[in-house]
Each structure stands twice: as C-alpha cells, then as structure tokens.
Design a protein around this motif. Sequence first.
Motif, PDB file in Angstrom:
ATOM      1  N   MET A   1      83.209  -1.986 -90.717  1.00 19.27           N
ATOM      2  CA  MET A   1      82.736  -1.564 -90.674  1.00 19.27           C
ATOM      3  C   MET A   1      81.582  -0.490 -89.871  1.00 19.27           C
ATOM      4  O   MET A   1      81.240  -1.815 -89.563  1.00 19.27           O
ATOM      5  N   ALA A   2      81.736   0.222 -89.606  1.00 17.67           N
ATOM      6  CA  ALA A   2      81.151   0.539 -87.773  1.00 17.67           C
ATOM      7  C   ALA A   2      79.072   0.573 -88.235  1.00 17.67           C
ATOM      8  O   ALA A   2      79.261   0.991 -89.310  1.00 17.67           O
ATOM      9  N   ILE A   3      78.344  -0.066 -87.679  1.00 17.25           N
ATOM     10  CA  ILE A   3      77.698   1.059 -87.058  1.00 17.25           C
ATOM     11  C   ILE A   3      76.694   2.525 -87.864  1.00 17.25           C
ATOM     12  O   ILE A   3      78.070   2.554 -86.729  1.00 17.25           O
ATOM     13  N   LEU A   4      75.929   2.324 -87.635  1.00 14.42           N
ATOM     14  CA  LEU A   4      74.775   3.989 -88.134  1.00 14.42           C
ATOM     15  C   LEU A   4      75.503   4.318 -86.569  1.00 14.42           C
ATOM     16  O   LEU A   4      76.192   5.647 -86.552  1.00 14.42           O
ATOM     17  N   ALA A   5      74.451   3.693 -85.302  1.00 14.39           N
ATOM     18  CA  ALA A   5      74.641   4.140 -83.811  1.00 14.39           C
ATOM     19  C   ALA A   5      76.313   4.443 -83.196  1.00 14.39           C
ATOM     20  O   ALA A   5      76.338   5.147 -82.218  1.00 14.39           O
ATOM     21  N   ASP A   6      77.553   4.176 -83.627  1.00 13.77           N
ATOM     22  CA  ASP A   6      78.552   4.203 -83.164  1.00 13.77           C
ATOM     23  C   ASP A   6      79.319   5.566 -83.766  1.00 13.77           C
ATOM     24  O   ASP A   6      80.436   5.751 -83.653  1.00 13.77           O
ATOM     25  N   THR A   7      78.452   5.949 -85.213  1.00 14.62           N
ATOM     26  CA  THR A   7      79.060   7.129 -86.079  1.00 14.62           C
ATOM     27  C   THR A   7      78.360   7.975 -85.420  1.00 14.62           C
ATOM     28  O   THR A   7      78.777   9.477 -85.617  1.00 14.62           O
ATOM     29  N   VAL A   8      76.730   8.547 -84.670  1.00 19.29           N
ATOM     30  CA  VAL A   8      76.609   9.661 -84.299  1.00 19.29           C
ATOM     31  C   VAL A   8      75.963   9.608 -83.003  1.00 19.29           C
ATOM     32  O   VAL A   8      75.742   8.291 -82.903  1.00 19.29           O
ATOM     33  N   ASP A   9      75.532  10.871 -82.669  1.00 14.18           N
ATOM     34  CA  ASP A   9      74.647  11.031 -81.726  1.00 14.18           C
ATOM     35  C   ASP A   9      72.861  11.027 -81.123  1.00 14.18           C
ATOM     36  O   ASP A   9      72.416  10.246 -80.287  1.00 14.18           O
ATOM     37  N   LEU A  10      72.434  11.460 -82.977  1.00 15.54           N
ATOM     38  CA  LEU A  10      71.166  11.450 -83.347  1.00 15.54           C
ATOM     39  C   LEU A  10      70.925  11.340 -84.886  1.00 15.54           C
ATOM     40  O   LEU A  10      71.811  10.702 -85.585  1.00 15.54           O
ATOM     41  N   VAL A  11      69.887  10.365 -84.143  1.00 21.38           N
ATOM     42  CA  VAL A  11      69.573   9.731 -86.063  1.00 21.38           C
ATOM     43  C   VAL A  11      67.732  10.524 -85.723  1.00 21.38           C
ATOM     44  O   VAL A  11      66.845  10.470 -84.811  1.00 21.38           O
ATOM     45  N   ILE A  12      67.733  11.001 -87.430  1.00 21.21           N
ATOM     46  CA  ILE A  12      66.398  11.591 -87.349  1.00 21.21           C
ATOM     47  C   ILE A  12      66.400  10.326 -88.746  1.00 21.21           C
ATOM     48  O   ILE A  12      66.657  11.204 -90.326  1.00 21.21           O
ATOM     49  N   GLY A  13      64.719   9.509 -88.384  1.00 20.08           N
ATOM     50  CA  GLY A  13      64.599   9.076 -89.253  1.00 20.08           C
ATOM     51  C   GLY A  13      63.273  10.246 -89.834  1.00 20.08           C
ATOM     52  O   GLY A  13      62.400  10.705 -89.659  1.00 20.08           O
ATOM     53  N   VAL A  14      62.721   9.704 -91.369  1.00 20.26           N
ATOM     54  CA  VAL A  14      61.975   9.731 -92.014  1.00 20.26           C
ATOM     55  C   VAL A  14      60.871   8.856 -92.588  1.00 20.26           C
ATOM     56  O   VAL A  14      61.324   8.057 -93.812  1.00 20.26           O
ATOM     57  N   ASP A  15      60.149   9.528 -92.266  1.00 23.70           N
ATOM     58  CA  ASP A  15      58.542   8.920 -93.530  1.00 23.70           C
ATOM     59  C   ASP A  15      58.202   9.776 -94.661  1.00 23.70           C
ATOM     60  O   ASP A  15      57.421  10.655 -93.909  1.00 23.70           O
ATOM     61  N   PRO A  16      58.295   9.626 -95.825  1.00 24.86           N
ATOM     62  CA  PRO A  16      58.059  11.058 -96.569  1.00 24.86           C
ATOM     63  C   PRO A  16      56.868  11.113 -97.156  1.00 24.86           C
ATOM     64  O   PRO A  16      56.516   9.707 -97.760  1.00 24.86           O
ATOM     65  N   HIS A  17      55.675  11.630 -98.006  1.00 24.67           N
ATOM     66  CA  HIS A  17      54.839  11.307 -98.853  1.00 24.67           C
ATOM     67  C   HIS A  17      54.715  12.261 -99.261  1.00 24.67           C
ATOM     68  O   HIS A  17      55.014  13.192 -99.464  1.00 24.67           O
TER      69      HIS A  17
END
Length: 133
Positions: A1-17
């Motif tokens: 199984m591939a890690i996320l960095a190998d499958t997309v170009d950008l990651v948007i991390g969200v800290d929800p409140h």
Amino acid sequence: MAILADTVDLVIGVDPHKHTHTAALVAADTGKHHDSRTATADPAGFAELLDFVAGRDGSRCWVIEGCGSWGRGLATWLQANGEDVREIDSPRRPARRMGKKTDDIDALRVARESLGREDLATPRNTGDRDALA
C-alpha cells in the motif's frame, strides 16, 4: 500500500473547531508549507477554504483531524463537491513550551504527519444514523 505522499501532489491539513476551521496547504513531495487559511465553520467558510486551494495545480487530498466531531460538516461538504477527503486521528503533539500552540501549527502538523501514513481512513457516511439522532 502506498503512502499518501506517493499518491497526491498537495495535502490540505485541517484543524477543525466549533466556530472556525484552519487549513494548511503542504506540498506532498517535500512537506513545504505553502499557505494557511482560517474560515468559519459553515458552508460559506467551507467554500472559502475550497477557493483557497482551487487555483493550485496538481491532485490534492484534504486530511481532517476528527471527522466524527467538528470536522464532520466540512468533510461531508467537501465530499459532496468531489474532493478527496481522509481522516486522521490526533497527530502527535510535543509538550507545549511556554504555551505555544496555534491552530495554524496544528493544521500544519496534521498535513505533514499524514504524508507518511498508509492507513488514513475515508470519513464514513453516517446517513441513517444522523437522521435517527
């Protein structure tokens, strides 16, 4: 199984409140932080966050901390708009030094920690469960 960095170009991390969500945009190949944005936790704010990343080239994935709680509305809205959304458990946080903690730092930590993960869950659609509640 591939890690996320190998499958997309950008990651948007969200800290929800409850009232706001903070998103950090990170390059998947390097972990470089491009920008952050805080928006209200309502459909207008969700649209603002989507507009924030819309002009960027490449495939992207939203990683939200806690889609079963404050992040549920955003996750559902993004999925309805065709976005790839994943959930991460609370990322490791170092001991606070002199009270240093911000939503920007937490959102960035979510994005960067998700890059090496293989086991990010897709938020589940609760449908009937929510209707009963």
